[in-house]
Design a protein around this motif. Sequence first.
Motif, PDB file in Angstrom:
ATOM      1  N   THR A   1       0.913  -0.914   0.137  1.00 33.38           N
ATOM      2  CA  THR A   1       0.036  -0.039   0.020  1.00 33.38           C
ATOM      3  C   THR A   1       1.019   1.283   0.027  1.00 33.38           C
ATOM      4  OG1 THR A   1      -0.067   0.064   2.321  1.00 33.38           O
ATOM      5  CG2 THR A   1      -1.886  -1.142   1.251  1.00 33.38           C
ATOM      6  N   TYR A   2       0.505   2.304  -0.600  1.00 37.90           N
ATOM      7  CA  TYR A   2       1.171   3.280  -0.859  1.00 37.90           C
ATOM      8  C   TYR A   2       0.366   4.783  -0.351  1.00 37.90           C
ATOM      9  CZ  TYR A   2       3.694   0.385  -3.827  1.00 37.90           C
ATOM     10  OH  TYR A   2       4.409  -0.868  -4.215  1.00 37.90           O
ATOM     11  N   GLN A   3       1.283   5.811   0.212  1.00 33.97           N
ATOM     12  CA  GLN A   3       0.646   6.676   0.948  1.00 33.97           C
ATOM     13  C   GLN A   3       0.914   7.870  -0.085  1.00 33.97           C
ATOM     14  OE1 GLN A   3      -1.308   6.862   3.689  1.00 33.97           O
ATOM     15  NE2 GLN A   3      -1.585   9.149   3.174  1.00 33.97           N
ATOM     16  N   LEU A   4       0.111   8.998  -0.275  1.00 30.03           N
ATOM     17  CA  LEU A   4       0.214  10.017  -1.066  1.00 30.03           C
ATOM     18  C   LEU A   4       1.165  11.055  -0.409  1.00 30.03           C
ATOM     19  CD1 LEU A   4      -0.464  11.444  -4.003  1.00 30.03           C
ATOM     20  CD2 LEU A   4      -2.549  12.227  -2.437  1.00 30.03           C
ATOM     21  N   GLY A   5       2.393  11.465  -1.090  1.00 29.54           N
ATOM     22  CA  GLY A   5       3.128  12.586  -0.532  1.00 29.54           C
ATOM     23  C   GLY A   5       2.397  14.014  -0.795  1.00 29.54           C
ATOM     24  N   SER A   6       3.144  15.021  -0.289  1.00 26.95           N
ATOM     25  CA  SER A   6       2.646  16.263  -0.302  1.00 26.95           C
ATOM     26  C   SER A   6       3.510  17.231  -1.047  1.00 26.95           C
ATOM     27  CB  SER A   6       2.343  16.781   1.212  1.00 26.95           C
ATOM     28  OG  SER A   6       3.641  16.974   1.998  1.00 26.95           O
ATOM     29  N   VAL A   7       4.810  16.706  -1.659  1.00 25.65           N
ATOM     30  CA  VAL A   7       5.516  17.535  -2.473  1.00 25.65           C
ATOM     31  C   VAL A   7       5.320  17.510  -3.931  1.00 25.65           C
ATOM     32  CG1 VAL A   7       8.113  17.778  -2.883  1.00 25.65           C
ATOM     33  CG2 VAL A   7       7.242  17.063  -0.952  1.00 25.65           C
ATOM     34  N   LEU A   8       4.886  18.704  -4.531  1.00 26.53           N
ATOM     35  CA  LEU A   8       4.569  18.606  -6.068  1.00 26.53           C
ATOM     36  C   LEU A   8       6.123  18.525  -6.741  1.00 26.53           C
ATOM     37  CD1 LEU A   8       2.967  19.192  -8.392  1.00 26.53           C
ATOM     38  CD2 LEU A   8       3.506  21.713  -8.267  1.00 26.53           C
TER      39      LEU A   8
ATOM     40  N   GLY B   1     -13.541   7.553 -11.679  1.00 28.43           N
ATOM     41  CA  GLY B   1     -13.883   8.270 -10.727  1.00 28.43           C
ATOM     42  C   GLY B   1     -13.132   8.107  -9.405  1.00 28.43           C
ATOM     43  N   TYR B   2     -11.691   7.636  -9.461  1.00 30.00           N
ATOM     44  CA  TYR B   2     -10.825   7.741  -8.382  1.00 30.00           C
ATOM     45  C   TYR B   2      -9.454   7.735  -8.984  1.00 30.00           C
ATOM     46  CZ  TYR B   2     -10.896   2.727  -9.534  1.00 30.00           C
ATOM     47  OH  TYR B   2     -10.998   1.433 -10.152  1.00 30.00           O
ATOM     48  N   ARG B   3      -8.549   8.222  -8.060  1.00 28.29           N
ATOM     49  CA  ARG B   3      -7.233   8.590  -8.502  1.00 28.29           C
ATOM     50  C   ARG B   3      -6.276   7.328  -8.781  1.00 28.29           C
ATOM     51  NH1 ARG B   3      -5.772  13.234  -3.961  1.00 28.29           N
ATOM     52  NH2 ARG B   3      -6.024  11.435  -2.670  1.00 28.29           N
ATOM     53  N   LEU B   4      -5.535   7.432  -9.663  1.00 25.05           N
ATOM     54  CA  LEU B   4      -4.758   6.455 -10.086  1.00 25.05           C
ATOM     55  C   LEU B   4      -3.238   7.020 -10.035  1.00 25.05           C
ATOM     56  CD1 LEU B   4      -6.420   5.138 -13.243  1.00 25.05           C
ATOM     57  CD2 LEU B   4      -6.580   4.192 -11.272  1.00 25.05           C
ATOM     58  N   GLY B   5      -2.380   6.010  -9.526  1.00 22.00           N
ATOM     59  CA  GLY B   5      -0.819   6.153  -9.426  1.00 22.00           C
ATOM     60  C   GLY B   5      -0.024   5.082 -10.261  1.00 22.00           C
ATOM     61  N   LEU B   6       0.959   5.378 -10.436  1.00 26.92           N
ATOM     62  CA  LEU B   6       1.970   4.618 -11.123  1.00 26.92           C
ATOM     63  C   LEU B   6       3.285   4.310 -10.575  1.00 26.92           C
ATOM     64  CD1 LEU B   6       1.652   6.580 -14.697  1.00 26.92           C
ATOM     65  CD2 LEU B   6       0.467   4.588 -14.042  1.00 26.92           C
ATOM     66  N   ILE B   7       3.665   2.775 -10.653  1.00 30.06           N
ATOM     67  CA  ILE B   7       4.859   2.497  -9.987  1.00 30.06           C
ATOM     68  C   ILE B   7       5.490   1.898 -10.979  1.00 30.06           C
ATOM     69  CG2 ILE B   7       3.871   0.573  -8.772  1.00 30.06           C
ATOM     70  CD1 ILE B   7       6.050   0.691  -6.621  1.00 30.06           C
ATOM     71  N   PRO B   8       6.776   1.939 -11.075  1.00 27.40           N
ATOM     72  CA  PRO B   8       7.457   1.265 -12.336  1.00 27.40           C
ATOM     73  C   PRO B   8       7.489  -0.398 -12.024  1.00 27.40           C
ATOM     74  CG  PRO B   8       8.960   2.979 -11.517  1.00 27.40           C
ATOM     75  CD  PRO B   8       7.590   2.998 -10.572  1.00 27.40           C
ATOM     76  N   GLN B   9       7.206  -1.192 -13.047  1.00 33.56           N
ATOM     77  CA  GLN B   9       7.262  -2.610 -13.009  1.00 33.56           C
ATOM     78  C   GLN B   9       8.605  -2.936 -12.103  1.00 33.56           C
ATOM     79  OE1 GLN B   9       5.650  -4.495 -16.469  1.00 33.56           O
ATOM     80  NE2 GLN B   9       3.980  -4.946 -15.338  1.00 33.56           N
TER      81      GLN B   9
ATOM     82  N   GLU C   1      -6.978   4.334  -5.759  1.00 36.13           N
ATOM     83  CA  GLU C   1      -7.504   4.668  -4.441  1.00 36.13           C
ATOM     84  C   GLU C   1      -9.086   4.705  -4.654  1.00 36.13           C
ATOM     85  OE1 GLU C   1      -6.640   8.601  -1.936  1.00 36.13           O
ATOM     86  OE2 GLU C   1      -6.999   8.718  -3.752  1.00 36.13           O
ATOM     87  N   PRO C   2      -9.351   3.576  -4.728  1.00 33.89           N
ATOM     88  CA  PRO C   2     -11.020   3.353  -5.079  1.00 33.89           C
ATOM     89  C   PRO C   2     -11.888   3.606  -4.000  1.00 33.89           C
ATOM     90  CG  PRO C   2     -10.078   1.311  -4.890  1.00 33.89           C
ATOM     91  CD  PRO C   2      -8.721   2.213  -4.761  1.00 33.89           C
ATOM     92  N   GLU C   3     -11.393   3.837  -2.672  1.00 35.54           N
ATOM     93  CA  GLU C   3     -12.177   4.203  -1.525  1.00 35.54           C
ATOM     94  C   GLU C   3     -12.532   5.729  -1.381  1.00 35.54           C
ATOM     95  OE1 GLU C   3     -13.957   1.876  -0.185  1.00 35.54           O
ATOM     96  OE2 GLU C   3     -12.799   0.458  -1.345  1.00 35.54           O
ATOM     97  N   GLY C   4     -11.873   6.575  -2.498  1.00 38.63           N
ATOM     98  CA  GLY C   4     -12.118   7.910  -2.415  1.00 38.63           C
ATOM     99  C   GLY C   4     -10.784   8.327  -1.836  1.00 38.63           C
ATOM    100  N   PRO C   5     -10.638   9.917  -1.537  1.00 37.86           N
ATOM    101  CA  PRO C   5      -9.572  10.573  -1.174  1.00 37.86           C
ATOM    102  C   PRO C   5      -8.894  10.396   0.082  1.00 37.86           C
ATOM    103  CG  PRO C   5     -10.968  12.105  -1.302  1.00 37.86           C
ATOM    104  CD  PRO C   5     -11.763  10.869  -1.764  1.00 37.86           C
ATOM    105  N   THR C   6      -8.484   9.104   0.198  1.00 38.65           N
ATOM    106  CA  THR C   6      -8.051   8.569   1.690  1.00 38.65           C
ATOM    107  C   THR C   6      -6.495   8.744   1.656  1.00 38.65           C
ATOM    108  OG1 THR C   6      -7.360   6.486   0.959  1.00 38.65           O
ATOM    109  CG2 THR C   6      -9.470   6.752   1.902  1.00 38.65           C
ATOM    110  N   GLY C   7      -5.866   8.803   0.399  1.00 43.92           N
ATOM    111  CA  GLY C   7      -4.335   9.122   0.492  1.00 43.92           C
ATOM    112  C   GLY C   7      -3.515   7.796   0.580  1.00 43.92           C
ATOM    113  N   THR C   8      -4.377   6.635   0.410  1.00 47.83           N
ATOM    114  CA  THR C   8      -3.649   5.396   0.445  1.00 47.83           C
ATOM    115  C   THR C   8      -3.959   4.551  -0.846  1.00 47.83           C
ATOM    116  OG1 THR C   8      -3.852   4.983   2.999  1.00 47.83           O
ATOM    117  CG2 THR C   8      -3.556   2.976   1.493  1.00 47.83           C
TER     118      THR C   8
ATOM    119  N   TRP D   1       1.983   9.868  -8.576  1.00 43.72           N
ATOM    120  CA  TRP D   1       0.462  10.261  -8.770  1.00 43.72           C
ATOM    121  C   TRP D   1       0.414  11.506  -9.903  1.00 43.72           C
ATOM    122  CZ3 TRP D   1      -2.758  14.393  -6.544  1.00 43.72           C
ATOM    123  CH2 TRP D   1      -4.105  14.246  -7.226  1.00 43.72           C
ATOM    124  N   PRO D   2       0.054  11.059 -11.131  1.00 46.14           N
ATOM    125  CA  PRO D   2       0.000  12.344 -12.075  1.00 46.14           C
ATOM    126  C   PRO D   2      -1.178  13.145 -11.683  1.00 46.14           C
ATOM    127  CG  PRO D   2       0.017  10.225 -13.140  1.00 46.14           C
ATOM    128  CD  PRO D   2      -0.265  10.005 -12.002  1.00 46.14           C
TER     129      PRO D   2
END
Length: 159
Positions: free
Chosen positions: A15-22, A110-118, A76-83, A48-49
């Motif tokens: 599981t991954y936590q959203l950071g706060s640095v652009l 309808g929810y956020r998608l992030g990317l991690i290199p394979q 992040e299908p449960e909404g904006p939880t940051g996880t 996360w783009p």
Amino acid sequence: MNFYPLYETAPGAGTYQLGSVLIVAASTSAAVAVAAQSAPEGCRTGVWPYKAVAGLPDSVPPAEGESGQMYDVLAEPEGPTGTFSRSGQVFGSFGADASGMALSLERFFGYRLGLIPQGAKPAPAATPAPASSSGTTSAATPSGSGTTVSSGGSATPAG
């Protein structure tokens, strides 16, 4: 393109936590390289783009070195939880950067998608600084104005 880092919540957690640095980077892989500089020890890094304006993203051809890069999709299908966690999907940067596909499909799902290199590897353990001539040691700490530039990207604190 704009991104925010995603850091694994604990080594091997999946599981991954959203950071706060652009992070502003020319490609998804460049953004991952910038984010990885601040990864917690033993944890994997994704991004996360982000696009602040509504609508679909502009088509962005892959930057040099980006074409052919493959990414596992984090959702992040449960909404904006940051996880975020793996969704089972894989995106590739071929005709366009994979981040554009993630942004487009966010609107559909309808929810956020992030990317991690394979095959992303965990961040290495921190190496202690060598002892100085006086016999004391000091730990390396980030310094500067809050901006880091690497691999064609930069990171600035959100705010």
